[in-house]
Write a protein that holds these residues in place. Structure first.
Motif: not given
Ligand code: PLP
Length: 409
Positions: A84-88, A111-115, A161-163, A186-191, A209-212
């Motif tokens: 459903g998302n990177t978190t999943g 790390e983003h909380h998701s990682n 980094s997303n920050v 590897v968390d590729g959400a932003q790459s 799916g919903h970022k880059g």
């Molecule tokens: C680096 C990073 N990891 C994980 C996530 C979580 O992504 P998602 O909302 O697709 O689960 C984000 C979302 O901004 C992110 O920037």
């Protein structure tokens, strides 16, 4: 460089706003929205179930999107698991690996909380978590060498980094991880979609799916070098070839890791979006975004009272305006010039708090942004500060909203 004017026609909302919140989510091109409409109007069926024409057509289109993503990454379709998302995707790994008491996981302090949280949750199973430090937003591979032990099973690291938009040396880190007999997540959400990503040394790559990739919200994916290393963490329809009350026979990967009806319209919308990103080219996108990040950095640097937290040239630029709460700045930018930026801790609270108490204002660019847009942001900020009387009570405090308490910080 690609034709920016033609590209922007794919995103009609860009005529209405200056959209600089791309690290949160990007806009979706018309071609994806049309593919989703075609699904609903012409052939909506379920995926992987049924022999009738609508079910067959739906299944073919979903598999085309999987192939599209696999080709984009240089992977095989069987190595792509929809989530459903990177978190999943990250949870699929943290829950799908077999753990024993005393195992160790290393995460970076960026790390983003998701990682971070999916790994911290393993503490309940006796897994130890170590935090790899960073220097100015960069992880030194030597720090990984210093911390990794024979008990380390996983090293989890964000590629960008997303920050602050800093990019980590994942290849060098992967070598160290593999030498120690562990795997890298590897968390590729932003790459992915923003910079060229080489999966050669990655064991697992979590993808948004919903970022880059410019796809619709509600779709993510996991690339797994060997998906067979993962056990199912959820069970249900679509994952089995036969079931009796005594015995269940599972389907091969990726099907056994994708229980239940997936986000079919979202997955179908991913295909044309990935094709568009591929046509533009990851190198060209990265160059364009770096140029915009640099232009914005230089313009902000000229404004007094602005603290910039990102290095020059990153596409994710975090800054603070001295004396003004980030939420206030973000709301005011929207009111003054329809500029959409994010404010807060960006769901990476430990990292963001390491250099600011109240969070940051974050402007993040995508392939479709223009230099003119980032200059309008800088000009509007200057105008805001010119009008601002630092001694006055703020006349302008964002309304506390009903979901404030649960809001991702
Ligand atoms: C680096 C990073 N990891 C994980 C996530 C979580 O992504 P998602 O909302 O697709 O689960 C984000 C979302 O901004 C992110 O920037």
């Amino acid at each position: 460089m690609y034709d920016l004017t033609a590209l922007r026609e794919e995103f009609p909302v860009l005529e209405e706003v200056i959209y600089l919140d791309n690290a949160a989510t990007t806009q979706t091109p018309v071609r994806s929205v049309e593919a989703i409409c075609d699904f609903f109007y012409e052939y909506a069926g379920n995926y992987g179930r049924g022999t009738h024409r609508l079910a067959r057509e739906t299944t073919i289109r979903c598999e085309e999107s999987r192939e599209e993503l696999a080709t984009f990454l240089g992977a095989y379709p069987e190595q792509i698991i929809w989530t459903g998302n990177t978190t999943g995707a990250i949870n699929l790994v943290s829950q799908g690996l077999a753990w024993k008491k005393g195992d160790e996981v290393l995460c970076t302090a960026l790390e983003h909380h998701s990682n971070l949280l999916p790994w911290m949750a393993l503490k309940k199973r006796g897994v130890k978590i170590g935090i790899i430090p960073h220097e100015g937003g960069y992880v030194d591979p030597d720090s990984v060498s210093d911390m990794i032990t024979g008990k380390t099973r996983v090293v989890a690291v964000t590629q960008m980094s997303n920050v602050t938009g800093t990019i980590q040396p994942v290849d060098e880190i992967a070598d160290i991880v593999h030498d120690a007999g562990a795997v890298i997540v590897v968390d590729g959400a932003q790459s992915v979609g923003h910079i060229p990503v080489d999966i050669t040394k990655m064991d697992y790559l979590a993808i948004a799916g919903h970022k880059g990739l410019l796809g619709p919200q509600g779709v993510g994916a996991l690339y797994a070098e060997d998906p067979a290393t993962l056990s199912e963490s959820q069970y249900g329809g679509g994952t089995v070839t036969s079931v009796s009350f005594e015995e269940v026979t599972l389907r091969p990967v990726p099907a056994r890791l994708e229980p239940g009806t997936p986000n079919i319209p979202g997955i179908i919308g991913m295909g044309p979006a990935i094709r568009l990103v591929d046509e533009l080219g990851a190198e060209a996108i990265a160059d364009h975004e770096e140029a915009l990040g640099t232009a914005l950095f230089d313009a902000l640097e000229e404004i007094g009272l602005v603290d910039i937290f990102s290095p020059r040239g990153t596409p994710v630029l975090s800054f603070g305006v001295q004396g003004l709460h980030p939420d206030l700045v973000a709301t005011r930018l929207d009111d003054m010039a329809a500029i959409c930026v994010r404010s807060g801790m960006h769901c990476a609270e430990p990292y963001a708090r390491s250099f600011c108490d109240q969070g940051t204002v974050r402007a993040s660019v995508a392939c479709y942004n223009t230099e003119e847009e980032v200059m309008i942001l800088a000009d509007t900020l200057r105008e805001m500060l010119d009008e601002w009387d630092p001694d006055s009570e703020p006349d302008y405090v964002p309304e506390p909203d009903p979901w404030e308490k649960s809001k991702c910080p």
